[in-house]
Scaffold this active site. Structure first.
Site, PDB file in Angstrom:
ATOM      1  N   THR A 126       0.882  -1.191   0.000  1.00  8.88           N
ATOM      2  CA  THR A 126       0.000   0.000   0.000  1.00  8.88           C
ATOM      3  C   THR A 126       0.912   1.231   0.000  1.00  8.88           C
ATOM      4  O   THR A 126       1.373   1.641  -1.066  1.00  8.88           O
ATOM      5  CB  THR A 126      -0.968   0.018   1.194  1.00  8.88           C
ATOM      6  OG1 THR A 126      -0.243  -0.219   2.403  1.00  8.88           O
ATOM      7  CG2 THR A 126      -2.040  -1.039   1.035  1.00  8.88           C
ATOM      8  N   LYS A 148       3.986  -6.838   4.129  1.00  6.38           N
ATOM      9  CA  LYS A 148       3.617  -5.482   3.749  1.00  6.38           C
ATOM     10  C   LYS A 148       3.360  -4.702   5.022  1.00  6.38           C
ATOM     11  O   LYS A 148       3.076  -5.265   6.079  1.00  6.38           O
ATOM     12  CB  LYS A 148       2.389  -5.443   2.846  1.00  6.38           C
ATOM     13  CG  LYS A 148       1.124  -5.780   3.545  1.00  6.38           C
ATOM     14  CD  LYS A 148       0.002  -4.750   3.498  1.00  6.38           C
ATOM     15  CE  LYS A 148       0.462  -3.334   3.361  1.00  6.38           C
ATOM     16  NZ  LYS A 148      -0.366  -2.426   4.208  1.00  6.38           N
ATOM     17  N   THR A 159       2.982  -7.861  11.737  1.00  8.61           N
ATOM     18  CA  THR A 159       2.702  -6.698  10.907  1.00  8.61           C
ATOM     19  C   THR A 159       1.395  -6.918  10.184  1.00  8.61           C
ATOM     20  O   THR A 159       0.813  -7.995  10.223  1.00  8.61           O
ATOM     21  CB  THR A 159       3.810  -6.462   9.895  1.00  8.61           C
ATOM     22  OG1 THR A 159       3.462  -5.300   9.148  1.00  8.61           O
ATOM     23  CG2 THR A 159       3.942  -7.623   8.946  1.00  8.61           C
ATOM     24  N   GLU A 244       6.262   4.617   7.242  1.00  8.55           N
ATOM     25  CA  GLU A 244       5.815   5.852   6.580  1.00  8.55           C
ATOM     26  C   GLU A 244       6.667   7.030   7.043  1.00  8.55           C
ATOM     27  O   GLU A 244       6.679   7.380   8.217  1.00  8.55           O
ATOM     28  CB  GLU A 244       4.337   6.100   6.881  1.00  8.55           C
ATOM     29  CG  GLU A 244       3.431   5.184   6.071  1.00  8.55           C
ATOM     30  CD  GLU A 244       1.976   5.224   6.487  1.00  8.55           C
ATOM     31  OE1 GLU A 244       1.148   4.700   5.728  1.00  8.55           O
ATOM     32  OE2 GLU A 244       1.675   5.770   7.552  1.00  8.55           O
ATOM     33  N   ASN A 389      -0.098  10.965   6.187  1.00 11.17           N
ATOM     34  CA  ASN A 389      -1.286  10.543   6.914  1.00 11.17           C
ATOM     35  C   ASN A 389      -2.351  11.613   7.097  1.00 11.17           C
ATOM     36  O   ASN A 389      -3.452  11.319   7.561  1.00 11.17           O
ATOM     37  CB  ASN A 389      -0.869   9.958   8.267  1.00 11.17           C
ATOM     38  CG  ASN A 389      -0.299   8.566   8.059  1.00 11.17           C
ATOM     39  OD1 ASN A 389      -1.005   7.700   7.555  1.00 11.17           O
ATOM     40  ND2 ASN A 389       0.960   8.369   8.392  1.00 11.17           N
ATOM     41  N   SER A 394      -7.145  10.336   0.141  1.00 13.29           N
ATOM     42  CA  SER A 394      -7.412  11.103  -1.082  1.00 13.29           C
ATOM     43  C   SER A 394      -6.525  10.633  -2.218  1.00 13.29           C
ATOM     44  O   SER A 394      -5.663   9.811  -2.051  1.00 13.29           O
ATOM     45  CB  SER A 394      -7.227  12.586  -0.835  1.00 13.29           C
ATOM     46  OG  SER A 394      -5.931  12.831  -0.368  1.00 13.29           O
TER      47      SER A 394
END
Lengths: 394, 394
Positions: A126, A148, A159, A244, A389, A394
């Site tokens: 993702t 992932k 995870t 991230e 985040n 969007s």
């Protein structure tokens, strides 16, 4: 949205899984627990990204079963839909796009090949910046795993999604115990952002086509278990490196603890401290925040502990002992240099598609109160994390 | 660095305090606990910013005593240094600048006045964007309080520093009980960044010059306690509004809980979820993350709870009930509008020196499992928070 299939040549009874402890778990987790309980042979894993099928309107479990049935039909599996284990990752609360997934199944079947797990590792991504794929040889066979996950990562077992395949024939009850133990010292010792996923799933599935090679059974099982743990530790390290916005991975070794849980709590307190994480992001060795985080956890979880023997190191250098700091400007310069050399971003702080190295910010906390030790891995906290985040959907 | 003094006309036996539970607490906290234990009359509070006197090299307690002695000498206090309570806030690990502080005492004494606490509220600020000062009338007298704190805020009793003054004569043992209770429902229900300070201190000191006015003692005590709680709630709300980089305050009302601790845990899980906090910062009603955070906490702390009666609201609108979401594009637009109207930053996201309003992002979680309820207040997570904390010491 990607639909990714992993299929064994024949149904197998040799598999194990551990799942999230989130009370609002996803429908695929509910169904996965049911499959584990029923214990029928498994043959296929069906994984989608973008939509996690968690708390969606309607019947998420039925939606997942519909997709499993389509997979079983397309592959003509003798065990039918109950031999297919579903996993979903992505936005929480959205309904699984069942029609689109069923339509995607024939292409996913057409893409099946025996050469590499890399396309599957890519297919389940993702916000991951790179596919995570590791392999270990043991007992005359092999274990290969993919994972992932980049955000909503403080697994309370695994995870978001990780799948381990092997040819080695390990009894199912042994495999389940080993997988839970391996998760405990790898995925469960890792946090990107302290947000536990609703979808955490770690599965190990074996074709059971290769008998364990070793002089005695117990030796072979121990060798296999060591390989499984190594694979899980490498994959969870990959997840942290790929967090991230992560620009530093923080590795905390906690030793001298009276219990394993206190050791894990201290490590988690450090890697989950927003203030320590932001200081690391800024290459600022603000070690007061490290002590603040450790003290906050110990004051809450073990207020009676004698703290005179606590010492802490950063980058191998002692910074705190006997209740006070041991720092000067030379030490500060060394600590800054350690933080800078552990940066995993490119020029100008740009995130790289692949990590350039596996160096970490090395933190050691010696509690001086026992023999238990643990290693916890985490990420720093950057502007990029906030940017990713603030508008994830969007 | 500022040295701020608050001085009573005469020594008083009417005071109370609660402190951080951080295991590596500051030297002023150690000394404050000693003062509470000894119970001698108090007459002055001496507060400095910039350096917190926590785990510094040397004897931090002796350093704090030296400053207290200088204050007592300059003011010719009959109780000497033991009638002075020190508080320090700032970088952890740095040695208290004792000489500079002693030199600053005469100016601080010269600045004493009877008109306003505002200069003191300004004097104790660090990264605070505005001074925090509140006042409540009760029982024929008055309570007035100030607070500082903007980061390292998840008090396990109080914000970094808060001082409440009153003229009302309340028995010391009653005052201590009331102050602890008020902290429990105000400062202890608030988090900016989940990082508990090593210096948290909440002090209430009374000149005891005004007897409580009420028909009966118990009524007067109850009125006083209500006023104290209101003051603490207002001050802790101010701390959240003034959080480092805060652009939204999040208020979580948790009801239907079997225990107060589970209610608080649910509320804290929401306001401490980096993913929910960043979504709020982006005005993105990503309510999946809200459910993820609640489920993560409940799965860990109360795994046996029956969850069929759980419902959640955002901005007064039901978004989740009976295990699934209740959302459509119209609802999403309403939720976005709610987040936008709660923004407390100015044009272009610029932090304002004073908050323009006291609106919050309103979250309600009904657990359907009992009668306990609690309100927890927190902040969103913005790029500005990361920027402030990546180079706090420079």
């Amino acid at each position: 949205m990607n639909v990714t299939l992993i299929v064994a040549d024949a149904p197998t009874a040799s598999y194990a899984a551990v799942f999230t402890s989130n009370a609002f778990c996803g429908a695929p987790v509910t169904l996965g627990r049911r499959r584990m309980h029923e214990g029928l042979p498994l043959q296929a894993l069906c994984i989608n990204n973008k939509v996690s099928n968690v708390c969606a309107a309607g019947d998420g479990v039925a939606d997942a079963e519909t997709v499993c049935s389509a997979v079983a039909a397309a592959l003509d599996l003798p065990g039918g839909s109950s031999s297919v284990l579903p996993s979903s990752t992505g936005v929480i609360g959205w309904k699984l796009p069942v029609d689109a997934m069923v339509k995607a199944v024939p292409d996913a079947v057409g893409d099946l090949q025996r050469d590499s797990l890399l396309p599957a590792a890519k297919g389940i991504m993702t916000t991951d910046r790179y596919p995570k794929l590791r392999s270990v040889e043991a007992c005359g066979g092999r274990l290969v795993g993919i994972a992932k996950g980049a955000g909503m990562i403080e697994p309370n077992m695994a995870t978001m999604l990780s799948f381990i395949l092997t040819d080695l024939d390990v009894p199912r009850s042994e495999l389940q115990r080993m997988l839970a133990a391996a998760a405990d010292s790898s995925f469960n010792c890792m946090s990107v952002d302290a947000d536990q996923s609703t979808s955490d799933t770690l599965v190990c599935i074996s074709s059971a086509t290769t008998p364990l090679k070793a002089s005695r059974d117990q030796e072979a099982l121990a060798e296999f278990e060591g390989a499984l743990r190594q694979l899980c530790e490498e994959l969870s390290g990959d997840v942290a490196r790929n967090g991230e916005g992560t620009s530093h991975v923080i590795r905390v070794r906690v030793s001298g603890s009276p219990t394993r849980e206190i050791a894990r709590g201290v490590g988690k307190a450090v890697v989950n401290s927003p203030l320590f994480k932001t200081a690391v992001a800024g290459n600022d060795p603000n070690v007061g925040r490290l002590v603040g985080a450790v003290g906050s956890y110990l004051g809450r979880a073990a207020p009676e502990l004698e703290l005179g023997g606590v010492s802490m190191r950063l980058g191998g250098r002692t910074i705190f002992k006997q209740g006070s700091f041991d720092l000067d400007s030379e030490a500060e310069a060394e600590l800054s240099a350690h933080l800078k050399q552990a940066l995993i971003t490119g020029e100008g702080g740009v995130s790289l598609p692949y990590p350039p190295h596996e160096r970490c910010v090395e933190v050691e906390v010696e509690l001086g109160n026992g023999d238990e030790a643990i290693t916890v891995v985490g990420s720093d906290l950057t502007r990029e994390y906030v940017d990713i985040n603030a508008d994830y959907r969007s």
